[in-house]
Design a protein around this motif. Structure first.
Motif, short mmCIF file in Angstrom:
data_model
loop_
_atom_site.label_atom_id
_atom_site.label_comp_id
_atom_site.label_asym_id
_atom_site.label_seq_id
_atom_site.Cartn_x
_atom_site.Cartn_y
_atom_site.Cartn_z
N LEU A 79 0.84 -1.20 0.00
CA LEU A 79 0.00 0.00 0.00
C LEU A 79 0.87 1.25 0.00
CD1 LEU A 79 -2.82 -1.02 2.51
CD2 LEU A 79 -3.13 -0.47 0.09
N ALA A 80 1.93 1.24 0.80
CA ALA A 80 2.84 2.39 0.87
C ALA A 80 3.51 2.65 -0.48
CB ALA A 80 3.89 2.17 1.96
N LYS A 81 3.91 1.59 -1.18
CA LYS A 81 4.54 1.75 -2.49
C LYS A 81 3.59 2.39 -3.49
CE LYS A 81 8.08 -1.76 -2.29
NZ LYS A 81 8.72 -2.87 -2.98
N LEU A 82 2.30 2.19 -3.27
CA LEU A 82 1.29 2.77 -4.16
C LEU A 82 0.85 4.16 -3.71
CD1 LEU A 82 -0.90 -0.39 -4.79
CD2 LEU A 82 0.81 0.61 -6.33
N GLY A 83 1.42 4.62 -2.58
CA GLY A 83 1.10 5.96 -2.10
C GLY A 83 -0.03 6.04 -1.11
N TYR A 84 -0.33 4.93 -0.43
CA TYR A 84 -1.40 4.90 0.55
C TYR A 84 -0.84 4.56 1.92
CZ TYR A 84 -4.52 4.67 -3.46
OH TYR A 84 -5.19 4.93 -4.63
N ARG A 85 -1.55 4.99 2.95
CA ARG A 85 -1.18 4.61 4.31
C ARG A 85 -2.43 4.28 5.11
NH1 ARG A 85 -0.97 9.72 8.27
NH2 ARG A 85 -0.99 8.07 9.78
N GLU A 101 -5.59 6.18 3.49
CA GLU A 101 -5.43 7.52 2.95
C GLU A 101 -4.39 7.55 1.84
OE1 GLU A 101 -4.28 9.90 6.31
OE2 GLU A 101 -6.34 10.10 7.00
N VAL A 102 -4.60 8.45 0.89
CA VAL A 102 -3.63 8.66 -0.17
C VAL A 102 -2.55 9.59 0.36
CG1 VAL A 102 -3.25 9.57 -2.48
CG2 VAL A 102 -5.40 8.43 -1.94
N LYS A 103 -1.30 9.11 0.33
CA LYS A 103 -0.17 9.94 0.78
C LYS A 103 0.28 10.87 -0.33
CE LYS A 103 2.85 6.93 1.94
NZ LYS A 103 4.03 6.24 2.44
N ARG A 104 0.32 10.30 -1.54
CA ARG A 104 0.78 11.06 -2.71
C ARG A 104 0.22 10.38 -3.94
NH1 ARG A 104 4.83 7.55 -4.30
NH2 ARG A 104 5.68 6.36 -2.59
#
Length: 107
Positions: A79-85, A101-104
């Motif tokens: 998920l983090a690699k896709l920009g989510y947390r 949540e979308v981080k970026r």
């Protein structure tokens, strides 16, 4: 008359250990969320493999929901690699929620 079994977590039906059942449910929820995100992006397996930096056969296992092959840490990392947390929190009435949540923006 037979007794009707009821579960709030389907994984309780395969283990008597509530910790194991909770872990399986959490990984299942993470996996389904990840699959939903990937399907929304409309990526082919090769694109997913590149984005997650994993081999294509692993992508296939992921998309087929092979929950036993993925740890919670690994799924959170994807998920983090896709920009989510994941963002756990508690509401005023003491209900615990966990938002994704979308981080970026990741293409």
């Amino acid at each position: 008359m037979s007794e009707k079994l009821e579960y709030t977590n389907i994984f309780e039906s395969i283990t008597e250990d509530p910790t194991v059942a909770a872990d399986l449910q959490f990984r299942s929820d993470l996996l389904m969320t990840l699959i939903d995100i990937l399907e929304t992006k409309g990526w082919k397996q090769a694109e997913i493999a590149q984005a997650l930096d994993i081999p294509q056969p692993r992508v296939s296992e992921l998309l087929r929901g092979k929950i036993s092959l993925f740890s919670s840490d690994r799924l959170i990392g994807y998920l983090a690699k896709l920009g989510y947390r994941l963002r756990p929190s508690m509401t005023g009435d003491k209900t615990v929620i966990c938002a994704v949540e979308v981080k970026r923006d990741v293409a």
